[in-house]
Design an enzyme around this catalytic site. Sequence first.
Site, PDB file in Angstrom:
ATOM      1  N   GLU A  17      20.402 -35.959  48.067  1.00  0.00           N
ATOM      2  CA  GLU A  17      20.115 -36.507  46.739  1.00  0.00           C
ATOM      3  C   GLU A  17      20.297 -38.011  46.676  1.00  0.00           C
ATOM      4  OE1 GLU A  17      22.629 -34.331  43.977  1.00  0.00           O
ATOM      5  OE2 GLU A  17      22.033 -32.448  44.913  1.00  0.00           O
ATOM      6  N   ARG A  39      31.303 -30.514  61.454  1.00  0.00           N
ATOM      7  CA  ARG A  39      31.023 -29.283  62.216  1.00  0.00           C
ATOM      8  C   ARG A  39      29.956 -29.553  63.271  1.00  0.00           C
ATOM      9  NH1 ARG A  39      29.957 -26.114  56.950  1.00  0.00           N
ATOM     10  NH2 ARG A  39      32.043 -25.981  56.055  1.00  0.00           N
ATOM     11  N   ASN A  86      35.205 -21.907  40.804  1.00  0.00           N
ATOM     12  CA  ASN A  86      35.046 -21.983  42.254  1.00  0.00           C
ATOM     13  C   ASN A  86      36.443 -22.222  42.837  1.00  0.00           C
ATOM     14  OD1 ASN A  86      34.479 -22.544  44.896  1.00  0.00           O
ATOM     15  ND2 ASN A  86      33.009 -24.179  44.476  1.00  0.00           N
ATOM     16  N   HIS A 116      19.550 -28.529  52.384  1.00  0.00           N
ATOM     17  CA  HIS A 116      20.805 -28.830  51.677  1.00  0.00           C
ATOM     18  C   HIS A 116      21.636 -29.670  52.632  1.00  0.00           C
ATOM     19  CE1 HIS A 116      24.304 -27.648  48.985  1.00  0.00           C
ATOM     20  NE2 HIS A 116      24.910 -28.152  50.064  1.00  0.00           N
ATOM     21  N   ARG A 125      32.304 -18.058  41.977  1.00  0.00           N
ATOM     22  CA  ARG A 125      31.644 -18.258  43.257  1.00  0.00           C
ATOM     23  C   ARG A 125      32.431 -17.500  44.330  1.00  0.00           C
ATOM     24  NH1 ARG A 125      32.337 -22.937  47.555  1.00  0.00           N
ATOM     25  NH2 ARG A 125      30.630 -22.352  48.914  1.00  0.00           N
ATOM     26  N   GLU A 169      24.631 -25.465  41.496  1.00  0.00           N
ATOM     27  CA  GLU A 169      25.101 -24.107  41.787  1.00  0.00           C
ATOM     28  C   GLU A 169      25.820 -23.496  40.591  1.00  0.00           C
ATOM     29  OE1 GLU A 169      26.348 -24.332  46.357  1.00  0.00           O
ATOM     30  OE2 GLU A 169      26.390 -26.248  45.335  1.00  0.00           O
ATOM     31  N   HIS A 203      25.225 -21.400  51.409  1.00  0.00           N
ATOM     32  CA  HIS A 203      24.538 -22.293  50.451  1.00  0.00           C
ATOM     33  C   HIS A 203      23.394 -21.564  49.728  1.00  0.00           C
ATOM     34  CE1 HIS A 203      25.675 -25.947  53.185  1.00  0.00           C
ATOM     35  NE2 HIS A 203      26.565 -25.833  52.207  1.00  0.00           N
TER      36      HIS A 203
HETATM   37  P1  ADP Z   1      29.835 -30.794  49.964  1.00  0.00           P
HETATM   38  O1  ADP Z   1      29.164 -30.179  51.156  1.00  0.00           O
HETATM   39  O2  ADP Z   1      31.282 -31.061  50.181  1.00  0.00           O
HETATM   40  O3  ADP Z   1      29.515 -30.111  48.654  1.00  0.00           O
HETATM   41  P2  ADP Z   1      28.248 -32.985  48.948  1.00  0.00           P
HETATM   42  O4  ADP Z   1      26.987 -32.241  48.736  1.00  0.00           O
HETATM   43  O5  ADP Z   1      28.991 -33.472  47.758  1.00  0.00           O
HETATM   44  O6  ADP Z   1      29.224 -32.234  49.916  1.00  0.00           O
HETATM   45  O7  ADP Z   1      27.916 -34.235  49.881  1.00  0.00           O
HETATM   46  C1  ADP Z   1      28.913 -35.117  50.271  1.00  0.00           C
HETATM   47  C2  ADP Z   1      28.323 -36.115  51.224  1.00  0.00           C
HETATM   48  O8  ADP Z   1      27.279 -36.826  50.554  1.00  0.00           O
HETATM   49  C3  ADP Z   1      29.317 -37.187  51.662  1.00  0.00           C
HETATM   50  O9  ADP Z   1      29.859 -36.883  52.904  1.00  0.00           O
HETATM   51  C4  ADP Z   1      28.459 -38.404  51.800  1.00  0.00           C
HETATM   52  O10 ADP Z   1      28.228 -38.597  53.163  1.00  0.00           O
HETATM   53  C5  ADP Z   1      27.139 -38.076  51.189  1.00  0.00           C
HETATM   54  N1  ADP Z   1      26.694 -39.115  50.270  1.00  0.00           N
HETATM   55  C6  ADP Z   1      27.019 -39.278  48.971  1.00  0.00           C
HETATM   56  N2  ADP Z   1      26.412 -40.385  48.475  1.00  0.00           N
HETATM   57  C7  ADP Z   1      25.693 -40.941  49.497  1.00  0.00           C
HETATM   58  C8  ADP Z   1      24.839 -42.086  49.645  1.00  0.00           C
HETATM   59  N3  ADP Z   1      24.606 -42.900  48.626  1.00  0.00           N
HETATM   60  N4  ADP Z   1      24.303 -42.319  50.840  1.00  0.00           N
HETATM   61  C9  ADP Z   1      24.536 -41.496  51.873  1.00  0.00           C
HETATM   62  N5  ADP Z   1      25.297 -40.413  51.795  1.00  0.00           N
HETATM   63  C10 ADP Z   1      25.880 -40.124  50.630  1.00  0.00           C
END
Ligand code: ADP
Length: 398
Positions: free
Chosen positions: A335, A242, A7, A209, A92, A385, A181
Amino acid sequence: MKILVINAGSSSLKYQLIDMETEEVLAKGLCERIGIDGHLKHSPLVGGKPVFNEDLPLPTHSEAIAAVIDKLTSAEYGVVSSMHEIDAVGHRVVHGGEKFACSVKIDDDVMAALEECTPFAPLHNPANITGINACRAVMGDVPMVAVFDTAFHQTMPGKAYMYAVPYEYYQNDGIRRYGFHGTSHRYVSSRCAELMGKPIEELKLISCHMGNGSSICAIDHGKCVDTSMGFTPLVGLPMGTRCGDLDAGVIQFLMNKYGYSIDEMLNILNKKSGVLGVSGVSSDFRDLDAAAERGNDRARLALDMFHYWVAKVVGSYVAAMNGVDAIIYTAGVGENSAETRAAISSYFGYLGVEIDPVANSKRGEDIMISTPDSKVKVFVIPTNEELVIARDTRDIVA
Ligand code: ADP
């Protein structure tokens, strides 16, 4: 068969080497600051080898790929004995336009078609193309496959992907909703069908997502019928930074009043808006949760807006599909944040959704978080992914 998943971003390159017999990740890593100075973190996940985490010069993506291959095959940090053990590479690619409705084996014609899609994703596609070119230069004849973020959404009907602007902009310029996504929505929807023990062709699913970037997808009998991101990933839900959906008149108003150029305006909408812009606190949902907990009203408002928007878009997709069997939460926020899932799900009483708080408090596994009696099921499914890219690559090169 071992597959390297790449990626490539403009100054970064993430990778995983996956053994397709077991779908085990053998090693993963990240090259950063490519073209600036360079740093590689390489983590072998088998064989008890140490992590490599050091600065090293990475003037271009070619040196980055060469460094990745070097680490994957080295005696100290390696998980394979030579590059010849890597059977194929899956890349990707962000934007495949209308040309690519599924993954493809990369050849010179595909590379030319990727270049044609570049105007649609001027920041992302050139980086993906640079990564592919670097890989082809370093790895020679190893077969390579491109997997597109947009491809899964190509099944949307015209009524969902068209914008109500003069038709010639679609015909001549490709102006339409593409969605992003797609690899994640494809993975979690098919996994959800597996968990429900039903063919995906019999289900109506909505996947949410929710990460730094967020999008929702309506999947009717296995096919995407609508999604919240559009021509670019800027629209739909408010995201980390965004803005999501916005009246174009606001852009004209602000540009006139403050003399912004269009690039300055888009930088504000892409990088300074979303929950960061509303809260003034952070784009990270953990920071927002903490600030809201301490009584910060704007952090609370930003979170409330996010929950409301997810619920509103899910509701519109229930209408679009005339029902829904299951709703899926995935990505960083989906998640990890039980509070976010509970807050969004509290809007779904009309669907007969009931959340089991004990299941909702678990983390890191595929799990149904609705009660057994819940009319519509709700799942948390960690996205993967890289695995989709590796599986597509295996299927195509085989
Ligand atoms: P990307 O879109 O960059 O792939 P991710 O799917 O890794 O992002 O998500 C990142 C976001 O997940 C972070 O901005 C954070 O806000 C959120 N995040 C991670 N762990 C937690 C948590 N325990 N509680 C709330 N938000 C979380």
